[in-house]
Motif scaffolding. Sequence first.
Motif, mmCIF file in Angstrom:
data_model
loop_
_atom_site.group_PDB
_atom_site.id
_atom_site.type_symbol
_atom_site.label_atom_id
_atom_site.label_comp_id
_atom_site.label_asym_id
_atom_site.label_seq_id
_atom_site.Cartn_x
_atom_site.Cartn_y
_atom_site.Cartn_z
ATOM 1 N N PRO A 26 4.317 -46.149 -7.237
ATOM 2 C CA PRO A 26 4.941 -47.219 -8.029
ATOM 3 C C PRO A 26 6.418 -47.330 -7.694
ATOM 4 O O PRO A 26 7.071 -46.351 -7.323
ATOM 5 C CB PRO A 26 4.724 -46.747 -9.474
ATOM 6 C CG PRO A 26 3.551 -45.825 -9.406
ATOM 7 C CD PRO A 26 3.639 -45.150 -8.072
ATOM 8 N N VAL A 27 6.961 -48.524 -7.845
ATOM 9 C CA VAL A 27 8.316 -48.785 -7.373
ATOM 10 C C VAL A 27 9.347 -47.895 -8.069
ATOM 11 O O VAL A 27 10.326 -47.468 -7.451
ATOM 12 C CB VAL A 27 8.666 -50.280 -7.544
ATOM 13 C CG1 VAL A 27 8.745 -50.664 -9.022
ATOM 14 C CG2 VAL A 27 9.970 -50.616 -6.830
ATOM 15 N N PHE A 53 25.634 -43.385 -7.780
ATOM 16 C CA PHE A 53 24.217 -43.453 -7.417
ATOM 17 C C PHE A 53 23.334 -43.390 -8.663
ATOM 18 O O PHE A 53 22.327 -44.104 -8.765
ATOM 19 C CB PHE A 53 23.848 -42.297 -6.479
ATOM 20 C CG PHE A 53 24.546 -42.327 -5.141
ATOM 21 C CD1 PHE A 53 25.211 -43.454 -4.698
ATOM 22 C CD2 PHE A 53 24.546 -41.208 -4.323
ATOM 23 C CE1 PHE A 53 25.870 -43.484 -3.466
ATOM 24 C CE2 PHE A 53 25.183 -41.220 -3.087
ATOM 25 C CZ PHE A 53 25.848 -42.355 -2.659
ATOM 26 N N GLN A 54 23.706 -42.529 -9.610
ATOM 27 C CA GLN A 54 22.891 -42.371 -10.810
ATOM 28 C C GLN A 54 22.945 -43.616 -11.703
ATOM 29 O O GLN A 54 21.945 -43.989 -12.313
ATOM 30 C CB GLN A 54 23.352 -41.141 -11.602
ATOM 31 C CG GLN A 54 23.016 -39.810 -10.926
ATOM 32 C CD GLN A 54 21.530 -39.498 -10.991
ATOM 33 O OE1 GLN A 54 20.714 -40.145 -10.347
ATOM 34 N NE2 GLN A 54 21.172 -38.488 -11.767
ATOM 35 N N THR A 55 24.102 -44.259 -11.791
ATOM 36 C CA THR A 55 24.164 -45.493 -12.588
ATOM 37 C C THR A 55 23.426 -46.628 -11.881
ATOM 38 O O THR A 55 22.870 -47.511 -12.538
ATOM 39 C CB THR A 55 25.617 -45.899 -12.885
ATOM 40 O OG1 THR A 55 26.346 -46.071 -11.656
ATOM 41 C CG2 THR A 55 26.314 -44.849 -13.748
ATOM 42 N N LEU A 71 18.516 -50.145 -11.743
ATOM 43 C CA LEU A 71 17.235 -50.523 -11.162
ATOM 44 C C LEU A 71 16.091 -50.293 -12.144
ATOM 45 O O LEU A 71 15.207 -51.144 -12.307
ATOM 46 C CB LEU A 71 16.982 -49.723 -9.882
ATOM 47 C CG LEU A 71 17.776 -50.131 -8.641
ATOM 48 C CD1 LEU A 71 17.494 -49.161 -7.503
ATOM 49 C CD2 LEU A 71 17.467 -51.558 -8.201
ATOM 50 N N LYS A 72 16.096 -49.153 -12.821
ATOM 51 C CA LYS A 72 14.961 -48.781 -13.671
ATOM 52 C C LYS A 72 15.011 -49.447 -15.048
ATOM 53 O O LYS A 72 13.980 -49.831 -15.588
ATOM 54 C CB LYS A 72 14.902 -47.261 -13.823
ATOM 55 C CG LYS A 72 14.655 -46.535 -12.502
ATOM 56 C CD LYS A 72 14.600 -45.031 -12.666
ATOM 57 C CE LYS A 72 13.338 -44.589 -13.360
ATOM 58 N NZ LYS A 72 13.182 -43.111 -13.346
ATOM 59 N N LYS A 73 16.203 -49.584 -15.612
ATOM 60 C CA LYS A 73 16.297 -50.100 -16.973
ATOM 61 C C LYS A 73 16.554 -51.600 -17.040
ATOM 62 O O LYS A 73 16.446 -52.188 -18.117
ATOM 63 C CB LYS A 73 17.408 -49.365 -17.733
ATOM 64 C CG LYS A 73 17.067 -47.923 -18.053
ATOM 65 C CD LYS A 73 18.037 -47.361 -19.080
ATOM 66 C CE LYS A 73 17.593 -45.990 -19.552
ATOM 67 N NZ LYS A 73 18.472 -45.476 -20.638
ATOM 68 N N SER A 74 16.888 -52.193 -15.917
ATOM 69 C CA SER A 74 17.190 -53.623 -15.941
ATOM 70 C C SER A 74 16.355 -54.381 -14.910
ATOM 71 O O SER A 74 15.474 -55.147 -15.256
ATOM 72 C CB SER A 74 18.690 -53.848 -15.693
ATOM 73 O OG SER A 74 19.006 -55.213 -15.797
#
Length: 476
Positions: free
Chosen positions: A202-203, A248-250, A255-258
């Motif tokens: 999964p992406v 990188f973490q933000t 990517l994941k939350k938005s």
Amino acid sequence: MTHEENKSKFPGLWCRAMALPSLADLNANLVSGWASQMGLKVLEVSERDVGLFRLTPAVVLNSDQGVAYFPKIPATGNPQWMANKARLDYVAGLWEKVEWFAPLWVPQGKVNELLKAIEHRPKEDSLRQFEYHTSTIYTLPFQAVCVAQLIPRSRTLSVFAPLAREAYLAFYTGHRASSIAALIPVMEGAVSRISSESSELPVLQQVDKIIDRACMLAARLHFGDVWIPSEYRDKDYLYVQDERVFAFQTFRRWLKKSFFRHTGEYDGITWLNRHLFAHGASVDWQRSSNFSRLVVALTTLGVIESWHDESNQVSLFFPEMNDDGRLLWEQSLLHGQVQMLIKLAEQKNYRDHGQLVPKMPTDNGVLLRKAALAQECINDLVRPLRNAGWSVEVGEPNDEALYVKVVASCGEEQLRVVLLYSCATDNKLYRELAQEADAILYVGSPLSQHQFAHGVEVHVGPVAGWQPPVPRSKVR
């Protein structure tokens, strides 16, 4: 005793350090004595801060089998580290509020100014502030460098470089929604291409694998080619210590939350979301500011890829504009100039037929009408009034840019004039404006004036054929 056997004694030394009441008690003499007891040849032992950005206090052992760092603070729970983490979590939360990430290539002064502007505002106001500030950062030249100089250097993104170039030119030619729509799928395609060996996942798992590997390289570079306990190379520890890992973490969080958030879970306000776009659940992704977001996000993904595969193709340092970037920028300006001529011709054609140019997804025509109305007002109304001896005050066009009010004065005498964008204006608006106007003028031809201005008793007519009266005080 082999090199690996000697080097494997570094973890043993660390175990002895961890047995101390506090790592703060660790010192050079202790480490030197332990190393000698374990058969290592000690070349030098010192106490100093190590790493990049935020430093870690450590005992540094230089032996015949290599260099090792033994930190004097724990990897978790240290009060100063916890305080720094709380501050960075707060900053990351501000970026999350405007659905963005800690940006690369932006001077810290501008970052601080932006964060200050959004800090104490609700989401909607914060987004407006964000879009204002980033409009002065992610300018046409900035985007041109991204599209022409950085994206083509990326192993993965280079295949999309012609599409990015076309989208850039199309956006500044007026086809904004189409340009945004062209780039949204590229984000997912690029992620899959970067994680080619894990493309069946999964992406969101692909995103984790890509950014984890990028953080691993940052960890190696943070301390260099030395031995250090693995927990100090962990992304959670370096989130606080290393600015690159924080960025990188933000980016991962964005990517994941938005961007990749599932349709039913998305609660943002930019609507820049792959699922909303793909499933037609919303059309709000078409907002114009999302184009510059996509260009910058794609280029940032190129940086992540460079750290993921250690290719160093897209640098953390923003390049000077070269001929490729400059020519693309100039090409966009040329397209914009030609498009303005087309827009003006379209506007005239629709106005001659008594209509407004139909709304586009990212352009309701208001800005162009305001500009045209302001220009016509200066040329055909303000100048003749001033030539006739009046002092003139011009108001702002109304929200839809359908009219602008002008007040001419000379001593105690006043003349109130309304200039309409078009003769073909609703009769109700004519009647409302007539209550506070001595004359209602309009731009363009008198198309069915008797129908639109029915029942209006003040003077109505085209502005081009109107001669303003001379103030009574100037009549001899």
